[in-house]
Design a protein around this motif. Structure first.
Motif, PDB file in Angstrom:
ATOM      1  N   PRO A  73      28.768  31.561  46.355  1.00 18.77           N
ATOM      2  CA  PRO A  73      29.295  32.918  46.533  1.00 18.77           C
ATOM      3  C   PRO A  73      30.354  32.999  47.643  1.00 18.77           C
ATOM      4  O   PRO A  73      31.404  33.623  47.451  1.00 18.77           O
ATOM      5  N   ARG A  77      34.364  33.991  47.448  1.00 15.76           N
ATOM      6  CA  ARG A  77      34.887  35.107  48.263  1.00 15.76           C
ATOM      7  C   ARG A  77      35.935  34.632  49.271  1.00 15.76           C
ATOM      8  O   ARG A  77      36.993  35.219  49.407  1.00 15.76           O
ATOM      9  N   ASP A 103      30.537  42.095  44.993  1.00 16.26           N
ATOM     10  CA  ASP A 103      29.375  41.206  44.920  1.00 16.26           C
ATOM     11  C   ASP A 103      28.898  41.061  43.477  1.00 16.26           C
ATOM     12  O   ASP A 103      28.572  39.963  43.034  1.00 16.26           O
ATOM     13  N   THR A 107      28.716  37.725  41.180  1.00 21.20           N
ATOM     14  CA  THR A 107      27.472  37.356  40.495  1.00 21.20           C
ATOM     15  C   THR A 107      27.744  37.046  39.034  1.00 21.20           C
ATOM     16  O   THR A 107      27.310  36.014  38.510  1.00 21.20           O
ATOM     17  N   THR A 129      23.134  37.019  45.513  1.00 25.38           N
ATOM     18  CA  THR A 129      24.549  36.828  45.818  1.00 25.38           C
ATOM     19  C   THR A 129      24.930  37.564  47.093  1.00 25.38           C
ATOM     20  O   THR A 129      25.592  37.002  47.973  1.00 25.38           O
ATOM     21  N   SER A 130      24.499  38.819  47.221  1.00 24.86           N
ATOM     22  CA  SER A 130      24.820  39.599  48.428  1.00 24.86           C
ATOM     23  C   SER A 130      24.233  38.959  49.673  1.00 24.86           C
ATOM     24  O   SER A 130      24.885  38.897  50.719  1.00 24.86           O
ATOM     25  N   LEU A 133      26.285  35.919  50.467  1.00 19.44           N
ATOM     26  CA  LEU A 133      27.579  36.336  51.004  1.00 19.44           C
ATOM     27  C   LEU A 133      27.443  36.817  52.453  1.00 19.44           C
ATOM     28  O   LEU A 133      28.416  36.741  53.209  1.00 19.44           O
ATOM     29  N   SER A 139      29.708  39.976  52.172  1.00 16.34           N
ATOM     30  CA  SER A 139      29.110  40.939  51.251  1.00 16.34           C
ATOM     31  C   SER A 139      29.752  42.310  51.402  1.00 16.34           C
ATOM     32  O   SER A 139      29.959  42.788  52.509  1.00 16.34           O
TER      33      SER A 139
END
Length: 142
Positions: A73, A77, A103, A107, A129-130, A133, A139
């Motif tokens: 992730p 980002r 997010d 995902t 995922t959050s 991150l 996130s």
């Protein structure tokens, strides 16, 4: 006595309408991962995830995806630079980050990669995922 069957019929219609509404909601996002890959990743990693010779690593049947699950992730980002090894081959190119993705989009993108082109890895949840991150202050809570 007549009002009860009419109420049940009305409630049934309402439930049916809700079910169709929810189905269309999920259907619209069903292929989001593939669409995001096509828009943000395929120009470098290839339309079938094959990569580019020894310049850009493949994401198709890539051991890196399974071995670096917790890092992916943040990699999407924030991007990355430096040497990595994918399927035994060294790559050392800059990968740009995608700060514009939410997010939930990350995902869906990662879940597309996790389950296609020879990758058979566990899918992510938005919560996972959050949280991942959060390790790179990436996130957005969306």
């Amino acid at each position: 006595m007549r009002s009860r069957p009419l109420r049940l019929l009305g409630a049934g219609s309402l439930l049916l309408t809700l079910a169709f509404s929810l189905e269309s909601c999920f259907t619209e996002r069903q292929n989001e991962g593939a669409q995001l890959y096509a828009a943000h990743c395929s120009s470098c990693h290839g339309d079938q995830g094959q990569g580019l010779e020894r310049l850009i690593p493949p994401v198709a049947a890539a051991d890196y995806i399974a071995q670096h699950r917790a890092e992916l992730p943040c990699l999407v980002r924030k991007g990355m630079q430096g040497d990595i090894v994918v399927n035994g081959i060294h790559y050392n190119q800059i990968m740009p980050g995608h700060e514009d993705l939410t997010d939930s989009q990350i995902t869906n993108l990662l879940n597309f990669l996790q389950t296609n082109w020879g990758n058979t890895n566990q899918s992510y949840t938005i919560r996972e995922t959050s949280e991942l991150l959060g390790h790179c202050n990436g996130s957005d809570g969306q």
